[in-house]
Design a protein around this motif. Structure first.
Motif, PDB file in Angstrom:
ATOM      1  N   HIS A  13       0.876  -1.199   0.000  1.00 53.12           N
ATOM      2  CA  HIS A  13       0.000   0.000   0.000  1.00 53.12           C
ATOM      3  C   HIS A  13       0.901   1.234   0.000  1.00 53.12           C
ATOM      4  N   HIS A  15       1.643   5.314  -1.670  1.00 53.78           N
ATOM      5  CA  HIS A  15       1.310   6.510  -2.459  1.00 53.78           C
ATOM      6  C   HIS A  15       2.610   7.149  -2.935  1.00 53.78           C
ATOM      7  N   MET A  39      -1.165   3.164  -5.077  1.00 49.73           N
ATOM      8  CA  MET A  39      -2.520   3.692  -4.879  1.00 49.73           C
ATOM      9  C   MET A  39      -2.877   4.662  -6.012  1.00 49.73           C
ATOM     10  N   LYS A  98      -9.321  -0.184  -6.031  1.00 49.21           N
ATOM     11  CA  LYS A  98      -9.316   0.408  -4.699  1.00 49.21           C
ATOM     12  C   LYS A  98     -10.628   1.136  -4.453  1.00 49.21           C
ATOM     13  N   HIS A 173      -4.776  -0.735   5.762  1.00 49.77           N
ATOM     14  CA  HIS A 173      -4.343   0.030   6.939  1.00 49.77           C
ATOM     15  C   HIS A 173      -5.310  -0.086   8.120  1.00 49.77           C
ATOM     16  N   ASP A 248       1.293   2.577   3.592  1.00 44.85           N
ATOM     17  CA  ASP A 248       0.448   3.767   3.417  1.00 44.85           C
ATOM     18  C   ASP A 248       1.298   5.030   3.500  1.00 44.85           C
TER      19      ASP A 248
HETATM   20 ZN    ZN Z   1      -3.328   5.041   1.578  1.00 48.10          ZN
END
Ligand code: ZN
Ligand code: NCD
Length: 344
Positions: A13, A15, A39, A98, A173, A248
């Protein structure tokens, strides 16, 4: 000195944003991760296959010479995602869709307003074995921000699993004992969860005691200590195979975090595996770090395990106050402090 060698991890996960920001952060992940699930919440979101393939090229172009790092692409589920798109995405090598409930988090304005109107699309995902990754928080303004994950499980996740029984789902998450309990009691390989370093290492005091800490603000928001303990138990207990690494890591420029309405997102890619090592050491579970970081996620996504290895040393590493982030600054987790482990 204490060392531990594990198969190279995957970040399930991540970004990485776009353009200059992307070029600033991709090298951090490429240095320690073999692959990452990318993501799709860009502005505009990645909803089409061609966009995802172009985005993948941009990420690959930012990987430093001599490193190998494979971005695994996802598409952003919207009210208009069709079963046909799901089938084409599968053929094009997209690894997941997602779900962002509309308004749940950063760049989620195009998110889904009513998941249960998308049943044919979700059914198509189940049929082609395309996992659905969920941001598991309701957006109902009457639900307290600290309860949004638990309410999502009752209102959305349980009915979804009943109505589309073959859909494979990652609860992204996770932050609560409610999520841990739901996943371990479901005890079914079609439901797994990613866990971030911040939710294993910090509770809501780290956000709010002694002054508000904008760089500890992320969504889902940090919870009370008993929930952190439940997460440590989840990743080290007898159901640990359902949980895997997903940082994340969510970079925002300093000025977008330090302002009257700061963005949600914590940047951790600079020292992700070292931070997880701290958490696993606290749980007395360093011997389980490899399964969490390098095996459980690969198995869920039906990927081969990485053959390369990395070695972690119990040696303090200083974290810079900030990194360059395009023309701006990025404040990393542990800014100006240290992490107890280093990469050899
Ligand atoms: Zn995220
Ligand atoms: C993420 C971001 O900034 O893109 N923020 C966050 O707090 N985690 C979005 C998300 O994953 O919710």
């Amino acid at each position: 000195m204490k060392t531990i060698t594990i198969k190279k991890p995957d970040d399930m996960h991540l970004h990485v944003r776009a353009d200059d920001a992307l070029r600033s952060v991709v090298p951090f992940s490429a240095r320690q991760m073999a692959r990452a699930i990318i993501m799709p919440n860009l502005k505009p979101p990645i909803t089409q296959i061609e966009q995802a393939l172009t985005y993948r090229k941009q990420i690959q172009a930012a990987v430093p010479q001599g490193l190998s790092f494979t971005p695994l692409m996802t598409l952003y589920l919207t009210d208009h995602t069709t079963p046909e798109l799901v089938i084409q995405a599968k053929e094009a090598g997209i690894v997941a869709f997602k779900l962002y409930p509309a308004g749940a988090t950063t760049n989620s304005d195009s998110g889904v307003t009513d998941l249960f109107r998308l049943l044919p699309t979700l059914q198509a995902m189940a049929e082609v074995d395309m996992p659905l990754l969920v941001h598991g928080e309701v957006t109902d303004e009457n639900v307290d921000i600290f309860d949004r994950e638990a309410v999502f499980i009752e209102r959305i996740l349980k009915p979804l699993m009943d109505q589309v029984p073959d859909l494979r789902i990652v609860m992204e998450h996770i932050t609560t004992s409610d999520a841990v309990r739901f996943i371990t009691q479901t005890n079914d390989s079609r439901l797994a969860a990613s866990v971030t370093p911040q939710h294993l290492l910090m509770n809501r005091n780290h956000l709010l005691v002694g002054g508000v800490r904008p760089h500890h603000y992320c969504l889902p928001i940090l919870k009370r200590e008993s929930h952190r303990q439940a997460l440590l138990e989840a990743v080290s207990g007898c159901h640990a195979s359902f949980f895997f690494l997903g940082t994340d890591s969510a970079p925002h420029p300093q000025n977008a975090k330090e302002c009257t309405c700061g963005c949600a997102g914590i940047f951790s890619a600079h020292a992700a595996i070292e931070l997880y090592a701290e958490a696993f050491e606290e749980a007395g579970a360093l011997h389980q770090l490899e399964a969490f970081a390098s095996q459980n996620g690969a198995r869920f996504y039906r990927l081969p395990e990485n053959q390369e290895t990395i070695t972690l040393i119990k040696q303090e590493q200083s974290i810079p106050e900030s990194f360059d982030f395009g023309m701006q600054k990025l404040i990393p987790l542990r800014s100006g402090q240290s992490v107890a482990w280093s990469l050899a």
